[in-house]
Write a protein that holds these residues in place. Sequence first.
Motif, PDB file in Angstrom:
ATOM      1  N   GLU A  21     -18.875 -12.559  -6.465  1.00  0.00           N
ATOM      2  CA  GLU A  21     -19.932 -12.907  -7.415  1.00  0.00           C
ATOM      3  C   GLU A  21     -21.171 -13.473  -6.721  1.00  0.00           C
ATOM      4  N   SER A  22     -20.988 -14.041  -5.548  1.00  0.00           N
ATOM      5  CA  SER A  22     -22.125 -14.596  -4.806  1.00  0.00           C
ATOM      6  C   SER A  22     -22.914 -13.526  -4.074  1.00  0.00           C
ATOM      7  N   GLY A  23     -22.324 -12.336  -3.957  1.00  0.00           N
ATOM      8  CA  GLY A  23     -22.966 -11.266  -3.205  1.00  0.00           C
ATOM      9  C   GLY A  23     -22.771 -11.392  -1.705  1.00  0.00           C
ATOM     10  N   LYS A  24     -21.908 -12.298  -1.270  1.00  0.00           N
ATOM     11  CA  LYS A  24     -21.708 -12.531   0.163  1.00  0.00           C
ATOM     12  C   LYS A  24     -20.459 -11.866   0.717  1.00  0.00           C
ATOM     13  N   ALA A  25     -19.748 -11.117  -0.106  1.00  0.00           N
ATOM     14  CA  ALA A  25     -18.551 -10.431   0.371  1.00  0.00           C
ATOM     15  C   ALA A  25     -18.944  -9.341   1.353  1.00  0.00           C
ATOM     16  N   ARG A  26     -18.114  -9.103   2.346  1.00  0.00           N
ATOM     17  CA  ARG A  26     -18.347  -8.048   3.329  1.00  0.00           C
ATOM     18  C   ARG A  26     -17.331  -6.928   3.090  1.00  0.00           C
ATOM     19  N   GLY A  27     -17.777  -5.858   2.492  1.00  0.00           N
ATOM     20  CA  GLY A  27     -16.902  -4.710   2.273  1.00  0.00           C
ATOM     21  C   GLY A  27     -15.901  -4.939   1.156  1.00  0.00           C
ATOM     22  N   LYS A  28     -14.958  -4.017   1.040  1.00  0.00           N
ATOM     23  CA  LYS A  28     -13.950  -4.081  -0.014  1.00  0.00           C
ATOM     24  C   LYS A  28     -12.942  -5.179   0.287  1.00  0.00           C
ATOM     25  N   MET A  29     -12.745  -6.071  -0.664  1.00  0.00           N
ATOM     26  CA  MET A  29     -11.804  -7.171  -0.491  1.00  0.00           C
ATOM     27  C   MET A  29     -10.418  -6.753  -0.965  1.00  0.00           C
ATOM     28  N   VAL A  30      -9.418  -7.253  -0.255  1.00  0.00           N
ATOM     29  CA  VAL A  30      -8.028  -6.898  -0.538  1.00  0.00           C
ATOM     30  C   VAL A  30      -7.179  -8.168  -0.543  1.00  0.00           C
ATOM     31  N   LEU A  31      -6.232  -8.230  -1.471  1.00  0.00           N
ATOM     32  CA  LEU A  31      -5.275  -9.336  -1.537  1.00  0.00           C
ATOM     33  C   LEU A  31      -3.935  -8.884  -0.978  1.00  0.00           C
ATOM     34  N   HIS A  32      -3.349  -9.685  -0.091  1.00  0.00           N
ATOM     35  CA  HIS A  32      -1.998  -9.417   0.402  1.00  0.00           C
ATOM     36  C   HIS A  32      -1.008 -10.114  -0.531  1.00  0.00           C
ATOM     37  N   VAL A  33      -0.135  -9.343  -1.132  1.00  0.00           N
ATOM     38  CA  VAL A  33       0.754  -9.865  -2.173  1.00  0.00           C
ATOM     39  C   VAL A  33       2.176 -10.053  -1.675  1.00  0.00           C
ATOM     40  N   ASN A  34       2.753  -9.012  -1.085  1.00  0.00           N
ATOM     41  CA  ASN A  34       4.127  -9.059  -0.568  1.00  0.00           C
ATOM     42  C   ASN A  34       4.210  -8.339   0.775  1.00  0.00           C
ATOM     43  N   ALA A  35       5.255  -8.629   1.532  1.00  0.00           N
ATOM     44  CA  ALA A  35       5.515  -7.856   2.755  1.00  0.00           C
ATOM     45  C   ALA A  35       5.916  -6.439   2.345  1.00  0.00           C
ATOM     46  N   PRO A  36       5.669  -5.441   3.195  1.00  0.00           N
ATOM     47  CA  PRO A  36       5.994  -4.063   2.838  1.00  0.00           C
ATOM     48  C   PRO A  36       7.457  -3.828   2.507  1.00  0.00           C
ATOM     49  N   VAL A  37       8.354  -4.549   3.142  1.00  0.00           N
ATOM     50  CA  VAL A  37       9.788  -4.365   2.913  1.00  0.00           C
ATOM     51  C   VAL A  37      10.340  -5.605   2.248  1.00  0.00           C
ATOM     52  N   ALA A  38      11.085  -5.391   1.163  1.00  0.00           N
ATOM     53  CA  ALA A  38      11.639  -6.532   0.423  1.00  0.00           C
ATOM     54  C   ALA A  38      12.674  -7.266   1.251  1.00  0.00           C
TER      55      ALA A  38
END
Length: 313
Positions: free
Chosen positions: A296-313
């Motif tokens: 919202e501030s316009g200061k993000a660099r590129g597409k932002m991504v959230l890490h939610v879980n490890a690839p393997v349960a």
Amino acid sequence: MKAIRIHAYGDASQMQLEDAPVPVCDAGDVLVRVVAAGVNPIDWKLRSGAMAHGIPKTFPFALGSDAAGVVTAVGSAVSGFATGDEVFFYAEFARGGSYADYVAVNASQVALKPRTVSFAAAAAMPTPAQAAWTALMETAKLERGMRVLVHGGAGALGSVAVQLAKLQGAYVIATAGTTDLALVKSLGADEVIDYRTQRFEQLASNLDVVLDTLGGATQEASWATLRKGGLLVATATPPSPERAAAAGVRAAFVFTPPRGVVLAQLAALVDSGHLRILVGQEFALADAALAHRLGESGKARGKMVLHVNAPVA
């Protein structure tokens, strides 16, 4: 499961990491354990209530629509997917909820994840990449030899658009900030205009297509760059039909529906080495509010991504 949810419209302080029920996997759905979730501008528009009229929600609801993860359950009416499949998608905004450990999504909106990139890169793709595809391949019907201007060539949508346009054989001009000029050139742009120091409307002319990802003053200045009968395709602000008519050109606004068949074609381009996906800043799920504030501030660099879980349960 854990999810980022809101209980009322408002600023990023409304976002809470809390316990939530695992979504029900209906007959036409797949249930996905989310590994990474993409952050898009529409996410904070939904959170703030700016989209409440067009996309009403029932509180509480989980934010997010882009994600990549692993299928853990398959609805009874679904074919083509199995538990254990690595997938990516953009779920319809009326449902959404990808800032969470699990999300149920209609199977028609899902595709197998590109094999050659990370879950984070795959989660960065769905909404912007599909929007670029819809704008250029379907709306503009881009052909070899066309002259195309892509605004925001280093952005999540613009970077894909530059590459798709070049793959179609177009002559590609893109705008970007000073620090991103070399990057956009490496994506295939024939010319890159520094929007901080140059006026694109003085350097680009006789264009067949303008892809406007910004709206406002950028859209207004873009009319003069088109040839007579040319097309301005907008993804942020609907263009004025009257303004287009006055300029002797055409205009279209793109709102992209989620489609797994398009994602599958994009995944194939990634795996064949013809499409690069740019990931900007990465955050833990618990820091989703920080990502929203940056966006919202316009200061993000590129597409932002959230890490939610490890690839393997």
